[in-house]
Design a protein around this motif. Structure first.
Motif, PDB file in Angstrom:
ATOM      1  N   ARG A  70       0.842  -1.193   0.000  1.00 17.78           N
ATOM      2  CA  ARG A  70       0.000   0.000   0.000  1.00 17.78           C
ATOM      3  C   ARG A  70       0.885   1.254   0.000  1.00 17.78           C
ATOM      4  NH1 ARG A  70      -5.431   2.380  -0.045  1.00 17.78           N
ATOM      5  NH2 ARG A  70      -4.881   4.537   0.448  1.00 17.78           N
TER       6      ARG A  70
ATOM      7  N   HIS B 208      -3.111  -8.941   0.345  1.00 15.51           N
ATOM      8  CA  HIS B 208      -3.597  -7.768  -0.375  1.00 15.51           C
ATOM      9  C   HIS B 208      -5.085  -7.517  -0.211  1.00 15.51           C
ATOM     10  CE1 HIS B 208      -5.136 -10.427  -3.553  1.00 15.51           C
ATOM     11  NE2 HIS B 208      -5.744  -9.375  -4.061  1.00 15.51           N
TER      12      HIS B 208
ATOM     13  N   LEU C 240      -6.071  -4.043  -1.704  1.00 13.59           N
ATOM     14  CA  LEU C 240      -5.242  -3.366  -2.698  1.00 13.59           C
ATOM     15  C   LEU C 240      -5.813  -3.514  -4.104  1.00 13.59           C
ATOM     16  CD1 LEU C 240      -1.715  -4.343  -1.357  1.00 13.59           C
ATOM     17  CD2 LEU C 240      -2.850  -2.130  -1.179  1.00 13.59           C
TER      18      LEU C 240
END
Length: 431
Positions: free
Chosen positions: A259, A277, A344
């Motif tokens: 991130r 993620h 993500l």
């Protein structure tokens, strides 16, 4: 891989404690005899027996320190740290034993680290009116690492006279959902990094370690605003090479580090160790149908089911206890909504630095399929490495074969930083 317990969560935490033997943070025999004393039908034995081992090993450390045996003291202090950390692990956030056990774990680590050839500098990084704690480790001056003159050339971060040669490429280690920054010394193979000529920073952010326990800072999804102040503090230091900052995110740090890399172009390389993620999809992967149903039912139903699960499952009880604490929420329904913010998806494509994505075939927290999906979204900068069961490294964060994982990480970083900046961490390869 099974170490001792039938419960996955107890067995993995035992393996986690044992894994740190690779870098001096455990002895397998101490771990196994402790596990053998624990009767899982009797609540409290996990804490009691790990504390008992920690106290015994701490006594060894203190006796050795008093006798001037620095190496013996250092090793025992490090092991005591790990055993106190393991004892604290399953305590409820409001358990009165938790603060003192955590403090003793940290104190033991610091006592051990103070006896390293080059003790770390304690950091206090300015952060939103307060500060974040951490440590800066630098390669030892005048010391050559074992095996430094192999076929890859000198990799101990020294010049030809054996003197430390800054500025050093710098690895910033980021923990996860339940780690503390002292643990990262072992989990991220800091001794291996130092031997290769890296400086290493281990720190804690909101939702972790001291910021959570002492300052009440709960987790946040936008970790670019956490890593950013750390890089701000490190950038001006002359002993560190600001063009070669790499992030290693351990476990849930496999979300935090990528991130940050997606938003901060000062990150020259990133390692997701292991990847994480999409926290919600990882949590839902074992029961996708139940997760889909929970998306459509009232909060009261979600909370009732969670309460029942906590009554019958130690794993569920720990997960919800720790989750509410880390994320600063009060109910299971709120927790479920909050973890959906930690994804993500739609962001990973913005990562443009070399990114190593690690996964294990037997990871019981997050599937290999999600690792492949993440690597595909990152695209060309991503390298995916899946560790097989047969290697002993198939568990979460490769806890069964930490030396293998760290060799993969630092070999990859050596090459990634050379490609990014044209300079290897130590000296150029020899032949």
């Amino acid at each position: 891989m099974n170490v001792h317990f039938e419960s996955d969560v107890l067995d993995y935490q035992t393996l986690r404690a044992m894994a740190y033997a690779t870098y001096g943070g455990a002895e397998p025999g101490e771990v196994l005899v402790t596990a053998e004393r624990i009767d899982t039908t009797r609540p409290g034995e996990w804490y009691a027996e790990w504390s008992r081992t920690a106290e015994r090993v701490l006594g060894v450390a203190e006796d050795a320190a008093e006798s001037g045996n620095r190496r013996t003291a250092r090793g025992a202090y490090f092991r005591a740290h790990n055993y106190f950390r393991t004892a604290e692990f399953f305590l409820s956030p409001d358990d009165e034993r938790r603060p003192s056990t955590y403090e003793r774990s940290v104190e033991a680590f610091r006592a051990g680290a103070g006896k390293l050839p080059r003790p770390p500098e304690r950091l206090s990084v300015p952060y939103e009116g307060g500060s974040l704690p951490g440590y800066l480790f630098l390669p030892h001056r005048g010391t050559r690492a074992a095996g430094a003159n192999d076929e890859r050339g000198r990799t101990d971060g020294t010049n030809e006279t054996g003197t430390a040669a800054p500025p050093f490429p710098t690895v910033v280690c980021i923990g996860g959902f339940d780690s503390i920054c002292e643990e990262l010394y072992f989990a991220c193979g800091v001794p291996e990094a130092l031997a290769r000529g890296y400086a290493v920073v281990c720190f804690e952010g909101p939702g972790q370690g001291a910021p959570l326990r002492e300052d009440g800072l709960s987790a946040r999804p936008d970790w670019e605003h956490v890593v950013g102040p750390v890089l701000d503090a490190l950038g001006p230091r002359p002993e560190l090479d600001a063009d070669r900052f790499a992030l290693i995110g351990l476990s849930f740090g496999g979300y935090y580090a990528p991130r940050a890399a997606a938003f901060d172009d000062r990150v020259a390389a990133c390692v997701a160790f292991d990847h994480m993620h999409d926290l919600y999809r990882a949590a839902a992967s074992e029961s996708p149908r139940a997760a889909a149903i929970f998306q459509r039912v009232p909060d009261t139903v979600i909370n009732a089911v969670a309460t029942l699960g906590e009554r019958v499952s130690a794993e569920s009880r720990w997960l919800m206890d720790n989750g509410r604490w880390v994320f600063g929420v009060e109910s299971a329904a709120e927790y479920m909504r909050t973890i959906q913010e930690y994804s993500l998806t739609g962001v990973a494509g913005d990562i443009d630095c070399p990114t190593l994505v690690l996964a294990g075939e037997d990871d019981h927290f997050v599937s290999v399929d999600l690792a492949r999906e993440f690597a595909d979204e990152v695209g060309e900068p991503a390298t995916l490495r899946v560790f097989e069961t047969a290697s002993g490294a198939g568990e979460h964060c490769q806890s069964g074969n930490l030396s293998m994982a760290c060799s993969v990480i630092y070999d990859w970083l050596d090459d990634a930083l050379e490609q990014t900046t044209g300079r290897r961490p130590g000296h150029d390869r020899g032949h």
